[in-house]
Design a protein around this motif. Structure first.
Motif, PDB file in Angstrom:
ATOM      1  N   ALA A 288       0.794  -1.062  -0.002  1.00 23.11           N
ATOM      2  CA  ALA A 288       0.089  -0.176   0.014  1.00 23.11           C
ATOM      3  C   ALA A 288       0.924   1.236   0.017  1.00 23.11           C
ATOM      4  O   ALA A 288       1.868   1.208   0.929  1.00 23.11           O
ATOM      5  CB  ALA A 288      -0.859   0.026   1.287  1.00 23.11           C
TER       6      ALA A 288
ATOM      7  N   ASP B 173       0.701   5.569  -0.207  1.00 27.59           N
ATOM      8  CA  ASP B 173      -0.142   6.641  -0.536  1.00 27.59           C
ATOM      9  C   ASP B 173       0.710   8.026  -0.516  1.00 27.59           C
ATOM     10  O   ASP B 173       1.870   7.944  -0.029  1.00 27.59           O
ATOM     11  CB  ASP B 173      -1.116   7.013   0.675  1.00 27.59           C
ATOM     12  CG  ASP B 173      -1.903   6.099   1.074  1.00 27.59           C
ATOM     13  OD1 ASP B 173      -2.191   5.195  -0.025  1.00 27.59           O
ATOM     14  OD2 ASP B 173      -2.593   5.686   2.055  1.00 27.59           O
TER      15      ASP B 173
ATOM     16  N   SER C 101       0.116  12.249  -0.948  1.00 27.61           N
ATOM     17  CA  SER C 101      -0.776  13.338  -0.796  1.00 27.61           C
ATOM     18  C   SER C 101      -0.226  14.765  -1.508  1.00 27.61           C
ATOM     19  O   SER C 101       0.935  15.000  -1.239  1.00 27.61           O
ATOM     20  CB  SER C 101      -1.035  13.542   0.435  1.00 27.61           C
ATOM     21  OG  SER C 101      -1.934  12.530   1.231  1.00 27.61           O
TER      22      SER C 101
ATOM     23  N   PHE D  41      -3.673   3.157  -8.920  1.00 30.74           N
ATOM     24  CA  PHE D  41      -3.843   4.172  -8.129  1.00 30.74           C
ATOM     25  C   PHE D  41      -5.189   4.663  -8.358  1.00 30.74           C
ATOM     26  O   PHE D  41      -5.837   4.550  -9.347  1.00 30.74           O
ATOM     27  CB  PHE D  41      -2.820   5.133  -8.569  1.00 30.74           C
ATOM     28  CG  PHE D  41      -1.531   4.987  -7.990  1.00 30.74           C
ATOM     29  CD1 PHE D  41      -1.020   5.504  -6.617  1.00 30.74           C
ATOM     30  CD2 PHE D  41      -0.432   4.311  -8.319  1.00 30.74           C
ATOM     31  CE1 PHE D  41       0.046   5.566  -5.994  1.00 30.74           C
ATOM     32  CE2 PHE D  41       0.864   4.092  -7.954  1.00 30.74           C
ATOM     33  CZ  PHE D  41       1.073   4.627  -6.698  1.00 30.74           C
ATOM     34  N   GLU D  42      -5.791   5.348  -7.066  1.00 32.00           N
ATOM     35  CA  GLU D  42      -6.976   5.777  -7.206  1.00 32.00           C
ATOM     36  C   GLU D  42      -6.855   7.207  -6.442  1.00 32.00           C
ATOM     37  O   GLU D  42      -6.226   7.209  -5.379  1.00 32.00           O
ATOM     38  CB  GLU D  42      -7.880   5.110  -6.764  1.00 32.00           C
ATOM     39  CG  GLU D  42      -9.462   5.665  -6.587  1.00 32.00           C
ATOM     40  CD  GLU D  42     -10.485   4.997  -5.600  1.00 32.00           C
ATOM     41  OE1 GLU D  42     -11.642   5.104  -5.957  1.00 32.00           O
ATOM     42  OE2 GLU D  42     -10.094   3.876  -5.032  1.00 32.00           O
TER      43      GLU D  42
ATOM     44  N   THR E 296      -8.462  13.925   0.325  1.00 31.71           N
ATOM     45  CA  THR E 296      -7.756  13.541   1.488  1.00 31.71           C
ATOM     46  C   THR E 296      -8.677  13.793   2.811  1.00 31.71           C
ATOM     47  O   THR E 296      -9.289  14.680   3.216  1.00 31.71           O
ATOM     48  CB  THR E 296      -6.548  14.641   1.822  1.00 31.71           C
ATOM     49  OG1 THR E 296      -5.816  14.441   0.850  1.00 31.71           O
ATOM     50  CG2 THR E 296      -5.788  14.099   2.905  1.00 31.71           C
TER      51      THR E 296
ATOM     52  N   THR F 152      -5.274  12.599  -2.051  1.00 31.70           N
ATOM     53  CA  THR F 152      -4.427  11.717  -1.706  1.00 31.70           C
ATOM     54  C   THR F 152      -4.549  10.419  -2.919  1.00 31.70           C
ATOM     55  O   THR F 152      -5.616  10.204  -3.342  1.00 31.70           O
ATOM     56  CB  THR F 152      -4.668  10.926  -0.385  1.00 31.70           C
ATOM     57  OG1 THR F 152      -4.288  11.934   0.622  1.00 31.70           O
ATOM     58  CG2 THR F 152      -4.010   9.759  -0.312  1.00 31.70           C
TER      59      THR F 152
ATOM     60  N   LYS G 208      -4.054   6.914  -3.646  1.00 32.60           N
ATOM     61  CA  LYS G 208      -3.974   5.597  -2.931  1.00 32.60           C
ATOM     62  C   LYS G 208      -3.560   4.513  -3.897  1.00 32.60           C
ATOM     63  O   LYS G 208      -4.231   4.192  -4.889  1.00 32.60           O
ATOM     64  CB  LYS G 208      -5.103   5.295  -2.061  1.00 32.60           C
ATOM     65  CG  LYS G 208      -5.675   6.594  -1.224  1.00 32.60           C
ATOM     66  CD  LYS G 208      -6.861   5.951  -0.427  1.00 32.60           C
ATOM     67  CE  LYS G 208      -6.421   4.946   0.519  1.00 32.60           C
ATOM     68  NZ  LYS G 208      -5.713   5.549   1.722  1.00 32.60           N
TER      69      LYS G 208
ATOM     70  N   LEU H 240      -2.163   0.498  -4.762  1.00 33.97           N
ATOM     71  CA  LEU H 240      -2.152  -0.985  -4.534  1.00 33.97           C
ATOM     72  C   LEU H 240      -1.395  -1.449  -5.480  1.00 33.97           C
ATOM     73  O   LEU H 240      -1.582  -1.327  -6.584  1.00 33.97           O
ATOM     74  CB  LEU H 240      -3.824  -1.487  -4.360  1.00 33.97           C
ATOM     75  CG  LEU H 240      -3.902  -2.953  -4.329  1.00 33.97           C
ATOM     76  CD1 LEU H 240      -3.391  -3.221  -2.899  1.00 33.97           C
ATOM     77  CD2 LEU H 240      -4.714  -3.333  -4.681  1.00 33.97           C
TER      78      LEU H 240
ATOM     79  N   ALA I  75       4.439   5.946  -7.440  1.00 31.62           N
ATOM     80  CA  ALA I  75       3.704   6.977  -6.789  1.00 31.62           C
ATOM     81  C   ALA I  75       4.262   8.373  -7.525  1.00 31.62           C
ATOM     82  O   ALA I  75       3.337   9.052  -7.968  1.00 31.62           O
ATOM     83  CB  ALA I  75       3.823   7.180  -5.435  1.00 31.62           C
TER      84      ALA I  75
ATOM     85  N   GLU J 101       4.257   7.308   1.289  1.00 30.51           N
ATOM     86  CA  GLU J 101       4.242   6.376   2.352  1.00 30.51           C
ATOM     87  C   GLU J 101       3.753   5.040   2.060  1.00 30.51           C
ATOM     88  O   GLU J 101       3.030   4.747   1.444  1.00 30.51           O
ATOM     89  CB  GLU J 101       3.241   7.091   3.632  1.00 30.51           C
ATOM     90  CG  GLU J 101       3.710   8.288   4.162  1.00 30.51           C
ATOM     91  CD  GLU J 101       2.746   8.771   5.309  1.00 30.51           C
ATOM     92  OE1 GLU J 101       1.828   7.932   5.519  1.00 30.51           O
ATOM     93  OE2 GLU J 101       2.814   9.552   5.837  1.00 30.51           O
ATOM     94  N   THR J 102       4.820   4.075   2.438  1.00 30.93           N
ATOM     95  CA  THR J 102       4.654   2.758   2.014  1.00 30.93           C
ATOM     96  C   THR J 102       4.473   1.684   3.151  1.00 30.93           C
ATOM     97  O   THR J 102       4.984   1.966   4.303  1.00 30.93           O
ATOM     98  CB  THR J 102       5.696   2.246   1.058  1.00 30.93           C
ATOM     99  OG1 THR J 102       6.848   2.362   1.753  1.00 30.93           O
ATOM    100  CG2 THR J 102       5.636   3.053  -0.234  1.00 30.93           C
TER     101      THR J 102
END
Length: 562
Positions: free
Chosen positions: A109, A111, A113, A157-158, A162, A179, A181, A183, A214, A235-236
């Motif tokens: 995961a 993310d 922002s 990614f989606e 935030t 953000t 997000k 996967l 990302a 952030e992972t």
């Protein structure tokens, strides 16, 4: 559990060797690790085994379907429902004698922002990002410095608004935090794993790839002219997926615990019950004699009279699924609404055996189901809620219920493009332009104001209040005095109005509240008639969803308040 037919193919692209693959069907599926991956190769030039190899070499893929007519290769994670054919297969990384795991899978995961500068509302900007960019699965392979070590990863990614901006830069007018997000699934061969252990950390490799993915998404966006005012470091989190060991499978029918043999599906858009086939075996009952019948006991139960495709169970992987197709109200299910919750009530009922005179050899099955959903949840509000607050709704649409996101924001202009600054004091009688938006709505869904009012506190139930819109229509005194103008109400997926600012005596803060309704224009007229002849008091039995904007700080031109 029936034994599945197993085949075998050799693949050395990832040093996998001989890979086991199972032919699966709707009624006899295969356990695999959890994965949300889904991808279709529409111009596939290979054969059935080439499609199997492609799945083995695609991170996140455990199931596949090869269409011999259209020559397409559809790849799936753990769910191939709806695509079963004679050429649907599953693989889980075991070798042909099912003794060794040939690869290791990871789920990541990530993310990141970004603070954007844009004149659009947050909901409209998010919609434009989704429209202008391709947020679908991407698959790729890469090579490392370790001899013979290649790895596969799949990325999705989606963008979302935030939710928690505490600790972030406070967005000003015409700014919004988004953000992205991500996967990611990562796959490496067990042989390669042994080779690289002394060379580098797999976590470091995965984290570097996730960070690069990302940054690639955020650096190459079509942001429709918006500026990137700030971007945080990605952030992972990394999770190694455990292989599925079929030998640990326990048949729920070996237990006397009925909860292991039936499961409820309680989601606003996915409601029903799944009952294991062994329940019917134990009762010596034909599964077609059991139906979804609503919450009330049926005294004279006649399955043949009640039977329909929507109410009968469908056999999927040794379970009969009831109520997951058609309208919620098709089979007597009840939807009950109050101010705080929407509740669906139902049951499965079935009868086997006969009754002769005063004696009976009947066996009855009755399983009750009740699902409750909280009507409104405020999921996002920043330090300046006058800008935009986001609410998550569960709404009763009559024959169905659904979950929706609705935003409310206050603007300076009738184009709804300029927010008030977080510390801005509004000089009375400056106009307030208020807009609520149903995010990502279907074309038939419209947003309605049923009632709007103001209070000096954030409590919608505050005893001090002023109602300026009621029964879907604006207050006649406000409308006549041109201090209120309703722009849209039931015509679009958004609703809006202009209200002249004011203040309560001895209080400079104003909070605006609205009871809103999501209206299905395909089954009812959503546009209210607010003419003098059309105004009338409507039923108050229906529960509405309340949203709030504020505090709005106001001051009269002669006031000394700061």
């Amino acid at each position: 559990m029936l034994a599945l037919p197993r085949e075998c193919f050799s693949d050395f692209l990832r040093n996998f060797g001989d890979v086991a693959v199972w032919s699966i069907s709707e009624n006899n599926d295969k356990q695999v690790p959890e994965s949300k991956f889904e991808f279709e190769v529409s111009t596939f030039s290979g054969n059935n085994q080439d499609c199997q190899k492609l799945c083995a070499n695609t991170a996140g893929c455990y199931k596949l379907d090869f269409d011999t007519v259209d020559t397409t290769c559809a790849l799936f994670g753990d769910d191939a429902s709806g695509s079963f054919s004679d050429s649907t297969f599953a693989l889980n990384g075991l070798d042909c004698i099912e003794s060794t795991n040939l690869w290791t899978d990871y789920k990541v995961a990530v993310d990141v922002s970004v603070l954007f500068g844009t004149s659009a509302t947050p909901a409209d900007f998010l919609a434009s990002l989704k429209q202008n960019n391709d947020f679908s699965w991407k698959t790729t392979t890469s090579v490392t410095d370790v001899p013979d070590l290649t790895y596969a990863f799949s990325i999705l990614f989606e963008p979302v608004l935030t939710v928690d901006i505490s600790g972030l830069t406070t967005p000003q007018a015409e700014q919004v935090w988004i953000t992205f997000k991500g996967l990611i699934y990562f796959r490496e061969s067990t042989v390669a794993s042994r080779r690289r252990r002394a060379t580098f950390s797999i976590d470091a490799l995965i984290e570097s790839q996730a960070t690069a993915a990302a940054n690639d998404v955020t650096d190459n966006l079509d942001a429709a002219g918006a500026s990137v005012d700030e971007k945080l470091e990605p952030e992972t989190s990394i999770q190694e997926l455990e292989p599925i060991d079929d030998s640990t499978y326990e048949n729920p029918c070996d237990s006397d615990d009925f909860s292991l043999q039936a499961s409820a599906k309680c989601c606003p858009d996915h409601f029903g019950i799944a009952i294991h086939s062994c329940v019917f075996d134990k009762l010596n009952m034909d599964p077609s004699a059991a139906l979804l019948t609503g919450p009330n006991a049926v005294s004279s139960f006649n399955p043949r009279a009640l039977a329909s495709n929507a109410c009968a169970g469908r056999l999927i992987d040794n379970e009969y699924h009831f109520g997951e197709e058609g309208k919620i109200t098709d089979c007597g299910n009840e939807i009950v609404s109050n101010d705080t919750h929407i509740v669906i009530k139902s049951s499965i009922q079935g009868v086997a055996g006969v009754q002769i005179g005063r004696i009976t050899r009947q066996r009855r099955l009755e399983v009750d189901l009740e699902c409750a959903f909280e009507r409104v949840l405020q999921v996002s509000t920043g330090p300046n809620p006058i800008m935009t607050s986001l609410y998550h709704f569960v709404a009763d649409l009559g024959e169905a219920i659904g979950s929706f996101d609705v935003s409310i924001a206050v603007f300076k202009d009738d184009a709804f493009s300029t927010h008030f600054a977080s510390d801005e004091i509004i000089s009375i009688p400056a106009p307030l332009f208020v807009k609520t938006t149903l995010v990502d709505a279907a074309d038939n869904l419209k947003l309605q104001f049923n009632r709007c009012w103001a209070t000096p506190s954030a409590d919608p139930q505050d005893a001090t209040s002023y109602i300026f819109l009621e029964n879907f229509c604006g207050n006649e005194i406000e409308i006549t005095g041109d201090t209120l103008e309703v722009f849209e109400n039931g015509e679009e997926s958004y609703a809006s109005f202009r209200l002249t600012s004011f203040e309560f005596h001895d209080d400079s803060s104003v909070f605006l509240h609205c009871d809103v309704k999501i209206c299905d224009s395909s089954s009812e007229n959503c546009v209210p008639d607010c003419s003098s002849s059309g105004r009338k008091r409507r039923s108050t039995d229906q529960a509405y969803n309340t949203i709030t904007a504020g505090p709005i700080r106001t001051a009269s031109p002669l006031s000394n308040k700061t």
